[in-house]
Design a protein around this motif. Structure first.
Motif, PDB file in Angstrom:
ATOM      1  N   ASP A  51       0.800  -1.106  -0.066  1.00 44.01           N
ATOM      2  CA  ASP A  51      -0.102  -0.145   0.199  1.00 44.01           C
ATOM      3  C   ASP A  51       0.776   1.225   0.178  1.00 44.01           C
ATOM      4  O   ASP A  51       2.188   1.280   0.271  1.00 44.01           O
ATOM      5  N   GLN A  52       0.362   2.412  -0.306  1.00 46.79           N
ATOM      6  CA  GLN A  52       1.094   3.448  -0.640  1.00 46.79           C
ATOM      7  C   GLN A  52       1.798   3.887   0.773  1.00 46.79           C
ATOM      8  O   GLN A  52       2.965   4.774   0.741  1.00 46.79           O
ATOM      9  N   ASP A  53       1.151   3.571   2.077  1.00 46.12           N
ATOM     10  CA  ASP A  53       1.575   3.834   3.345  1.00 46.12           C
ATOM     11  C   ASP A  53       2.545   2.757   3.663  1.00 46.12           C
ATOM     12  O   ASP A  53       2.962   2.667   5.016  1.00 46.12           O
ATOM     13  N   GLY A  54       3.086   1.719   3.160  1.00 49.50           N
ATOM     14  CA  GLY A  54       3.956   0.492   3.364  1.00 49.50           C
ATOM     15  C   GLY A  54       3.279  -0.692   3.999  1.00 49.50           C
ATOM     16  O   GLY A  54       3.860  -1.483   4.194  1.00 49.50           O
ATOM     17  N   ALA A  55       2.053  -0.591   4.344  1.00 51.41           N
ATOM     18  CA  ALA A  55       1.331  -1.495   4.828  1.00 51.41           C
ATOM     19  C   ALA A  55       0.942  -2.640   3.776  1.00 51.41           C
ATOM     20  O   ALA A  55       1.055  -2.383   2.605  1.00 51.41           O
ATOM     21  N   GLY A  56       0.704  -3.929   4.050  1.00 50.13           N
ATOM     22  CA  GLY A  56       0.423  -4.841   3.455  1.00 50.13           C
ATOM     23  C   GLY A  56       1.593  -5.368   2.401  1.00 50.13           C
ATOM     24  O   GLY A  56       1.417  -5.805   1.217  1.00 50.13           O
ATOM     25  N   HIS A  57       2.815  -5.049   2.893  1.00 52.51           N
ATOM     26  CA  HIS A  57       4.068  -5.430   1.947  1.00 52.51           C
ATOM     27  C   HIS A  57       3.872  -6.825   1.485  1.00 52.51           C
ATOM     28  O   HIS A  57       4.004  -7.876   2.162  1.00 52.51           O
ATOM     29  N   ARG A  58       4.575  -7.236   0.268  1.00 57.19           N
ATOM     30  CA  ARG A  58       4.259  -8.557  -0.247  1.00 57.19           C
ATOM     31  C   ARG A  58       5.359  -8.610  -1.541  1.00 57.19           C
ATOM     32  O   ARG A  58       5.378  -7.768  -2.300  1.00 57.19           O
ATOM     33  N   PHE A  59       6.379  -9.661  -1.399  1.00 54.45           N
ATOM     34  CA  PHE A  59       7.086  -9.981  -2.572  1.00 54.45           C
ATOM     35  C   PHE A  59       6.230 -10.776  -3.701  1.00 54.45           C
ATOM     36  O   PHE A  59       5.897 -11.607  -3.381  1.00 54.45           O
ATOM     37  N   LEU A  60       6.797 -10.425  -4.778  1.00 52.94           N
ATOM     38  CA  LEU A  60       6.165 -10.967  -5.959  1.00 52.94           C
ATOM     39  C   LEU A  60       7.250 -11.724  -6.702  1.00 52.94           C
ATOM     40  O   LEU A  60       6.723 -12.953  -7.420  1.00 52.94           O
ATOM     41  N   THR A  61       8.681 -11.709  -6.745  1.00 52.94           N
ATOM     42  CA  THR A  61       9.303 -12.578  -7.268  1.00 52.94           C
ATOM     43  C   THR A  61      10.315 -13.074  -6.081  1.00 52.94           C
ATOM     44  O   THR A  61      10.588 -12.427  -5.278  1.00 52.94           O
ATOM     45  N   ASN A  62      10.973 -14.178  -6.396  1.00 54.98           N
ATOM     46  CA  ASN A  62      12.066 -14.869  -5.372  1.00 54.98           C
ATOM     47  C   ASN A  62      13.456 -14.262  -5.454  1.00 54.98           C
ATOM     48  O   ASN A  62      14.274 -14.824  -4.741  1.00 54.98           O
ATOM     49  N   GLY A  63      13.778 -13.496  -6.500  1.00 54.22           N
ATOM     50  CA  GLY A  63      15.167 -12.928  -6.552  1.00 54.22           C
ATOM     51  C   GLY A  63      15.887 -13.748  -7.104  1.00 54.22           C
ATOM     52  O   GLY A  63      17.199 -13.629  -7.356  1.00 54.22           O
ATOM     53  N   GLN A  64      15.604 -14.795  -8.075  1.00 56.81           N
ATOM     54  CA  GLN A  64      16.396 -15.818  -8.736  1.00 56.81           C
ATOM     55  C   GLN A  64      16.985 -15.148 -10.024  1.00 56.81           C
ATOM     56  O   GLN A  64      17.744 -15.258 -10.698  1.00 56.81           O
ATOM     57  N   SER A  65      15.978 -14.011 -10.281  1.00 52.29           N
ATOM     58  CA  SER A  65      16.460 -13.385 -11.611  1.00 52.29           C
ATOM     59  C   SER A  65      16.282 -11.814 -11.398  1.00 52.29           C
ATOM     60  O   SER A  65      15.414 -11.441 -10.594  1.00 52.29           O
ATOM     61  N   LEU A  66      17.296 -11.247 -11.982  1.00 53.81           N
ATOM     62  CA  LEU A  66      17.329  -9.492 -11.828  1.00 53.81           C
ATOM     63  C   LEU A  66      16.071  -8.969 -12.300  1.00 53.81           C
ATOM     64  O   LEU A  66      15.772  -9.296 -13.475  1.00 53.81           O
ATOM     65  N   VAL A  67      15.564  -8.133 -11.829  1.00 51.71           N
ATOM     66  CA  VAL A  67      14.286  -7.355 -12.190  1.00 51.71           C
ATOM     67  C   VAL A  67      14.387  -6.189 -12.169  1.00 51.71           C
ATOM     68  O   VAL A  67      15.430  -5.396 -11.151  1.00 51.71           O
ATOM     69  N   LEU A  68      13.766  -5.094 -13.201  1.00 50.17           N
ATOM     70  CA  LEU A  68      14.119  -3.655 -13.225  1.00 50.17           C
ATOM     71  C   LEU A  68      12.603  -3.142 -13.560  1.00 50.17           C
ATOM     72  O   LEU A  68      11.937  -3.710 -14.292  1.00 50.17           O
ATOM     73  N   THR A  69      12.656  -1.824 -13.161  1.00 51.93           N
ATOM     74  CA  THR A  69      11.516  -0.961 -14.063  1.00 51.93           C
ATOM     75  C   THR A  69      10.188  -1.677 -13.896  1.00 51.93           C
ATOM     76  O   THR A  69       9.515  -1.702 -15.079  1.00 51.93           O
ATOM     77  N   PRO A  70       9.471  -1.960 -12.787  1.00 52.08           N
ATOM     78  CA  PRO A  70       8.124  -2.193 -12.730  1.00 52.08           C
ATOM     79  C   PRO A  70       7.238  -1.118 -12.917  1.00 52.08           C
ATOM     80  O   PRO A  70       7.593  -0.093 -12.517  1.00 52.08           O
ATOM     81  N   ARG A  71       6.295  -1.386 -13.883  1.00 51.73           N
ATOM     82  CA  ARG A  71       5.222  -0.294 -13.921  1.00 51.73           C
ATOM     83  C   ARG A  71       3.766  -0.915 -13.907  1.00 51.73           C
ATOM     84  O   ARG A  71       3.643  -2.045 -14.476  1.00 51.73           O
ATOM     85  N   PHE A  72       2.775  -0.226 -13.214  1.00 51.52           N
ATOM     86  CA  PHE A  72       1.403  -0.789 -13.157  1.00 51.52           C
ATOM     87  C   PHE A  72       0.782  -0.520 -14.471  1.00 51.52           C
ATOM     88  O   PHE A  72       0.993   0.312 -15.095  1.00 51.52           O
ATOM     89  N   ALA A  73      -0.133  -1.313 -14.898  1.00 50.02           N
ATOM     90  CA  ALA A  73      -1.074  -1.329 -15.780  1.00 50.02           C
ATOM     91  C   ALA A  73      -2.421  -0.471 -15.399  1.00 50.02           C
ATOM     92  O   ALA A  73      -2.425  -0.110 -14.038  1.00 50.02           O
TER      93      ALA A  73
END
Length: 441
Positions: free
Chosen positions: A194-216
């Motif tokens: 959430d915009q205030d930091g609540a409800g934090h969740r990881f979506l990927t496990n870190g096995q692959s480098l990820v960059l520049t996520p963008r919302f639809a």
């Protein structure tokens, strides 16, 4: 984090049409934030819910609303220890204005939490002008008890909108890259909160480098760049299912993706034969259209809110600068002409400004300019600030800051358009490459 179906958060009461007496001027920056009181919300019966008793939720709801409004820099929630009265159910519709005047509260935000027979709750939200003794706004929300934080954010958005005349931004989310480990071997994972930091969740496990996520635009899908299987490609991630899909199977590097405002297209860059250009992909037909053809590196495309134009960065003139073109690639023109270099331009959801990273004098700073290149202003002044993204109402810019040194941390920060309310956003680990969602439905 599960995104909530719109049908699970239902408006209950219409907003009151009363005219606001107090008003917060959001355009000039506020020297003295407006003092507000946000006492614990009342309840007709301390009933149990899956999220706790309604009495306990009443206190937590008030805390979330106070934190939201306080974080804007426009409001100053008063210390509850100074309150001379508590709010009972009758007080929610007939406040004791005299008691709130004694502590100089100019606005009172109150309401109630009621348990429903189906296990959900009803959150009633009221805003009052204390010195005028008038109601400013009211609205109610019916929601599963577990979603009480979203209802609190909706209440904060109602108050923000009523007192500033602008849309709110508290019921929204942030996706970003969570980082850990030494700088030479960082583990990077997609994360959402959430915009205030609540409800934090990881979506990927870190096995692959990820960059520049963008919302639809639908907030249900994220596009990002991943080096899965050592191939730099653009991917799409569906939040509800966790499904990930590579966009195309190109033999070349593709990166810096972003959705069109209607979600039907992706724009991104692709490097072919030593030249990097901006491409558009129709997500329905998967047809690929090349939008730039000049020499050099054309990247970081971002649509205008009406989808008619695209802003991007290019070094075709010898240094990184910001350019604008029509959505079909025609009419390309440079708009940045200040000293230094410019990168990562992002069009405001209001359409009136472009945020960018400015490089010069050994520093990276966040700035804004009009889409015609005029009115340039720098909002931050630090060692390395970059990667701006806009709040849904176009009034706050989120970015990431890297501190100097080999052990320098990377954190998310926000700053408003006055440049006066800079705040660090708490994350479990280091954070970079943030993207702010539109308001949730």
């Amino acid at each position: 984090m599960r995104l909530i179906c719109p049908s699970l958060l239902v408006l209950l009461l219409a907003a009151a049409p009363a005219a606001a007496v107090i008003r917060v001027d959001i355009n000039t920056g506020l020297a003295q934030p407006l003092p507000i009181a946000v006492p614990g919300f009342a309840t007709p019966d301390a009933a149990s819910t899956v999220a706790g008793t309604t009495a306990a939720l009443g206190g937590q709801v008030a805390q979330v609303i106070a934190a939201d409004l306080g974080s804007s820099g426009l409001f100053r929630p008063l210390d509850p220890a100074a309150y001379t009265t508590t709010v009972t159910m009758p007080d929610t519709t007939a406040p004791q204005y005299a008691a709130w005047r004694t502590i100089a509260a100019q606005a009172l935000i109150t309401g109630s939490v009621t348990a429903n027979a189906d296990g959900g709750i009803t959150l009633a939200c009221y805003a009052y002008d204390v010195f005028a003794g008038t109601e400013l706004a009211r609205q109610g929300f019916v929601t599963p008890a577990a979603n009480w934080r979203r209802a609190a954010h909706k209440c904060a958005d109602l108050v923000y909108s009523r007192l500033t005349g602008e849309g709110g931004y508290f019921d929204s989310r942030i996706v970003y890259v969570s980082e850990t480990g030494p700088k030479t071997k960082r583990i990077k994972r997609l994360a959402v909160m959430d915009q205030d930091g609540a409800g934090h969740r990881f979506l990927t496990n870190g096995q692959s480098l990820v960059l520049t996520p963008r919302f639809a635009p639908n907030q249900q899908t994220i596009t990002y760049m991943s080096f899965a299987n050592n191939r730099p490609r653009v991917w799409v991630y569906t939040i509800g299912t966790g499904k990930q899909e590579a966009v195309g199977d190109f033999p070349n590097m593709s990166f810096a993706p972003r959705f069109s405002p209607d979600g039907s297209n992706l724009v991104f860059s692709m490097a072919i034969g030593g030249n990097t250009d901006v491409y558009r992909m129709d997500l329905g037909s998967r047809k690929l259209t090349r939008l730039t053809t000049g020499p050099g590196i054309d990247t970081a495309p971002s649509y205008s809110p009406d989808g008619s134009k695209i802003v991007f960065e290019s070094d075709r003139g010898g240094t990184q600068q910001v350019y604008v073109m029509n959505a079909d690639g025609s009419g390309q023109q440079r708009i940045s002409f200040g000293e230094g270099r410019y990168a990562t331009p992002v069009w405001s959801p209001r359409g009136d400004l472009v945020a960018f990273t400015k490089l010069g004098g050994g520093q990276f700073r966040i700035g804004v300019m009009r889409p015609d290149g005029g009115g340039e202003r720098l909002l931050t002044n630090s060692y390395q600030d970059e990667g701006p993204t806009w709040s849904p109402n176009g009034r706050v810019v989120l970015f990431f800051r890297t501190l100097a040194g080999r052990a320098g941390t990377v954190d998310l920060y926000s700053v408003d358009l006055s440049g006066q309310n800079e705040r660090k956003i708490r994350t479990p680990l280091d954070g970079s490459d943030p993207a702010w969602s539109p308001l949730l439905p």
